[in-house]
Enzyme design. Structure first.
Site, mmCIF file in Angstrom:
data_model
loop_
_atom_site.group_PDB
_atom_site.id
_atom_site.type_symbol
_atom_site.label_atom_id
_atom_site.label_comp_id
_atom_site.label_asym_id
_atom_site.label_seq_id
_atom_site.Cartn_x
_atom_site.Cartn_y
_atom_site.Cartn_z
ATOM 1 N N LYS A 13 0.836 -1.217 0.000
ATOM 2 C CA LYS A 13 0.000 0.000 0.000
ATOM 3 C C LYS A 13 0.867 1.262 0.000
ATOM 4 C CE LYS A 13 -2.087 -1.200 3.905
ATOM 5 N NZ LYS A 13 -1.567 -2.545 4.217
ATOM 6 N N ARG A 86 -9.685 0.056 8.424
ATOM 7 C CA ARG A 86 -9.139 -1.272 8.697
ATOM 8 C C ARG A 86 -10.160 -2.145 9.421
ATOM 9 N NH1 ARG A 86 -3.348 0.283 8.774
ATOM 10 N NH2 ARG A 86 -2.041 -1.560 8.889
ATOM 11 N N ARG A 125 11.614 -5.971 5.666
ATOM 12 C CA ARG A 125 11.375 -4.549 5.381
ATOM 13 C C ARG A 125 12.192 -3.642 6.314
ATOM 14 N NH1 ARG A 125 5.348 -2.228 5.042
ATOM 15 N NH2 ARG A 125 5.233 -2.721 7.260
ATOM 16 N N ARG A 158 11.108 -1.311 11.697
ATOM 17 C CA ARG A 158 9.993 -0.918 12.575
ATOM 18 C C ARG A 158 9.793 -1.965 13.662
ATOM 19 N NH1 ARG A 158 5.102 0.460 8.471
ATOM 20 N NH2 ARG A 158 4.002 -0.679 10.093
ATOM 21 N N ARG A 169 -0.240 -8.967 13.798
ATOM 22 C CA ARG A 169 -0.790 -8.042 12.786
ATOM 23 C C ARG A 169 -1.537 -8.810 11.704
ATOM 24 N NH1 ARG A 169 4.106 -4.931 10.682
ATOM 25 N NH2 ARG A 169 2.601 -3.642 9.568
HETATM 26 P P1 AMP Z 1 0.700 0.644 8.915
HETATM 27 O O1 AMP Z 1 1.833 1.588 8.754
HETATM 28 O O2 AMP Z 1 -0.466 0.987 8.007
HETATM 29 O O3 AMP Z 1 1.106 -0.805 8.786
HETATM 30 O O4 AMP Z 1 0.150 0.828 10.405
HETATM 31 C C1 AMP Z 1 0.976 0.568 11.517
HETATM 32 C C2 AMP Z 1 0.136 0.364 12.757
HETATM 33 O O5 AMP Z 1 -0.619 1.560 13.032
HETATM 34 C C3 AMP Z 1 -0.911 -0.737 12.671
HETATM 35 O O6 AMP Z 1 -0.379 -2.021 12.938
HETATM 36 C C4 AMP Z 1 -1.898 -0.288 13.760
HETATM 37 O O7 AMP Z 1 -1.390 -0.542 15.056
HETATM 38 C C5 AMP Z 1 -1.899 1.224 13.576
HETATM 39 N N1 AMP Z 1 -2.926 1.634 12.591
HETATM 40 C C6 AMP Z 1 -2.723 2.234 11.383
HETATM 41 N N2 AMP Z 1 -3.879 2.459 10.756
HETATM 42 C C7 AMP Z 1 -4.849 1.981 11.575
HETATM 43 C C8 AMP Z 1 -6.266 1.907 11.475
HETATM 44 N N3 AMP Z 1 -6.932 2.344 10.396
HETATM 45 N N4 AMP Z 1 -6.953 1.350 12.524
HETATM 46 C C9 AMP Z 1 -6.307 0.900 13.618
HETATM 47 N N5 AMP Z 1 -4.981 0.932 13.765
HETATM 48 C C10 AMP Z 1 -4.242 1.461 12.756
#
Ligand code: AMP
Length: 211
Positions: A13, A86, A125, A158, A169
């Site tokens: 994404k 999400r 990553r 990360r 996750r």
């Molecule tokens: P990402 O960078 O999109 O993988 O997001 C990293 C982390 O941020 C996720 O594993 C969640 O803990 C939190 N997060 C990001 N977007 C959301 C969302 N829409 N709803 C809930 N948690 C989120």
């Protein structure tokens, strides 16, 4: 056109959003990036989000929705929602928000990538702490170990890309995020793209979808 990009963690994404910004002039709204920025700036929001993120859990809906509402209020257009919604509750809240603001989503693009490939992408990553550029230890290492090719920032892993957190996750993705496929099919906005190909091939499909 406003777009939702969704898929499992590691589906690409962020990578596709970067190309859409660079080549199509779109605006990215990445909830993950917004939380990481809040953590870096030590804000209240960051403190609230960090404990969930570090464990690989979803940040509670109310916190995420409030944050997205603030961003959408800044009258962005041609935006990509990356990592939001999400959960079905977030998708419903988004519909309400957009209605209130007289905005709409054109398509919800799902990036399909098999589980085995996701594990490899996530464990390998690495990202730049300053500009967010994405690398991979095997397929796309930075030219100088630990240093971003683009901005010279620190390239790091990360906390939530560590093997023990990835499992949580992916489990949460299956439980809470994959039901969005049915949600957007019903809304007539769902498009599936095979994300298990080169970045350029995936991008070319997305470009056709938004054309
Ligand atoms: P990402 O960078 O999109 O993988 O997001 C990293 C982390 O941020 C996720 O594993 C969640 O803990 C939190 N997060 C990001 N977007 C959301 C969302 N829409 N709803 C809930 N948690 C989120």
């Amino acid at each position: 056109m406003n777009l939702i990009l969704f898929g499992a963690p590691g589906a690409g994404k962020g990578t596709q959003s970067s190309l859409l910004i660079e080549r199509m002039g779109m605006t990215q709204i990445s909830t993950g990036d917004l939380f990481r920025a809040a953590i870096k700036n030590k804000t209240d929001l960051g403190r609230k989000a960090q404990e969930f993120m570090d464990r690989g859990e979803l940040v509670p809906d109310l916190i995420v929705i409030g944050m997205v509402e603030e961003v959408l209020n800044k009258s962005v257009k041609d935006f990509i929602l990356d990592g939001f919604p999400r959960t079905v509750a977030q998708a419903e809240a988004l519909d309400e928000l957009l209605k209130k603001m007289n905005l709409s989503i054109g398509k919800a693009v799902f990036l399909e990538v098999p589980m085995s490939e996701l594990m490899d992408r996530l464990t390998g990553r690495r990202v730049c702490r300053s500009c967010g550029a994405v690398y991979h230890v095997k397929s796309k290492p930075p030219k100088k170990d630990g240093i971003c090719d683009l901005c010279g920032g620190e390239v790091y892993q990360r906390q939530d890309d560590k093997a023990e957190v990835i499992e949580t996750r992916l489990k949460n993705y299956e439980e809470f995020t994959s039901p969005l496929k049915a949600f957007y099919k019903k809304a007539g906005k769902y498009v599936e793209v095979d994300g298990n190909r080169s970045t350029e091939d995936v991008f070319s499909d997305i470009r056709q979808i938004i054309a």
